[in-house]
Design an enzyme around this catalytic site. Sequence first.
Site, mmCIF file in Angstrom:
data_model
loop_
_atom_site.group_PDB
_atom_site.id
_atom_site.type_symbol
_atom_site.label_atom_id
_atom_site.label_comp_id
_atom_site.label_asym_id
_atom_site.label_seq_id
_atom_site.Cartn_x
_atom_site.Cartn_y
_atom_site.Cartn_z
ATOM 1 N N MET A 81 -8.624 -12.140 -23.812
ATOM 2 C CA MET A 81 -9.261 -10.982 -24.438
ATOM 3 C C MET A 81 -9.058 -9.754 -23.560
ATOM 4 S SD MET A 81 -12.846 -12.708 -25.715
ATOM 5 C CE MET A 81 -13.047 -13.808 -24.303
ATOM 6 N N GLY A 163 -13.042 -7.820 -20.149
ATOM 7 C CA GLY A 163 -11.880 -8.706 -20.176
ATOM 8 C C GLY A 163 -12.058 -10.131 -19.685
ATOM 9 N N SER A 164 -11.579 -11.106 -20.443
ATOM 10 C CA SER A 164 -11.846 -12.497 -20.124
ATOM 11 C C SER A 164 -10.956 -13.401 -20.973
ATOM 12 C CB SER A 164 -13.322 -12.811 -20.375
ATOM 13 O OG SER A 164 -13.689 -12.355 -21.651
ATOM 14 N N ARG A 165 -11.292 -14.711 -20.995
ATOM 15 C CA ARG A 165 -10.494 -15.678 -21.746
ATOM 16 C C ARG A 165 -11.410 -16.689 -22.405
ATOM 17 N NH1 ARG A 165 -6.647 -19.227 -18.235
ATOM 18 N NH2 ARG A 165 -7.489 -21.143 -19.129
#
Length: 208
Positions: A81, A163-165
């Site tokens: 993301m 922001g990340s996953r």
Amino acid sequence: MFARGAWKWTYALPPAVVGAALLFVSSLWGVLGFALAAFVVWFHRDPERTPAGRGAVSPADGKVSVVREDPDGRVRVGVFMNVHDVHVNRAPLDGTVEAVDHRPGGHRPAFDKESEHNERVRIDCGDHEVVLIAGAFARRIHPYVEAGDELARGDRIGHVSFGSRADLVLPREYDRGDVLVAGGDSVTAGETVLARRDGGDATPTGGA
């Protein structure tokens, strides 16, 4: 609609206060402060989503960054993301939450191999799981669910601030041939079908 909880206002308030103070010094810097506050609120937007077709839908907006088999043979699909993506996460399949586990760790960029050691929250639904992974700027993971909750495909399950996953670990009956996406593909949470078993997910609505 915006992500649940007051976190968006917690993040947006400091730049708004600084912007108001800076208006007395410089109109440009004041406007920039308010613009940053507005961006933070916009970042936490939460649009309605409707699952399309049959199969396991994406748990996150973004780009596919991982498609692999884990050591136990289960297939993992990870979605990175970016800061401009919607960060509300959704259930990929119908199921019952068995456990929600938090594991502390680092904050490497979520697309980096070292992100395997990052802070994360694992939402275990028995035959599948979603793992929300913090990134370099993502310092808060906010799960919406707890053990015992019944989920329908596309339901909101949490959000990560900045922001990340999000990784989906598919049920054991899925193999690499059932995955419909590849690295670099853009996907939409709760809508894009990541994987489908042609003979095993024939229900017209609900999970695969």
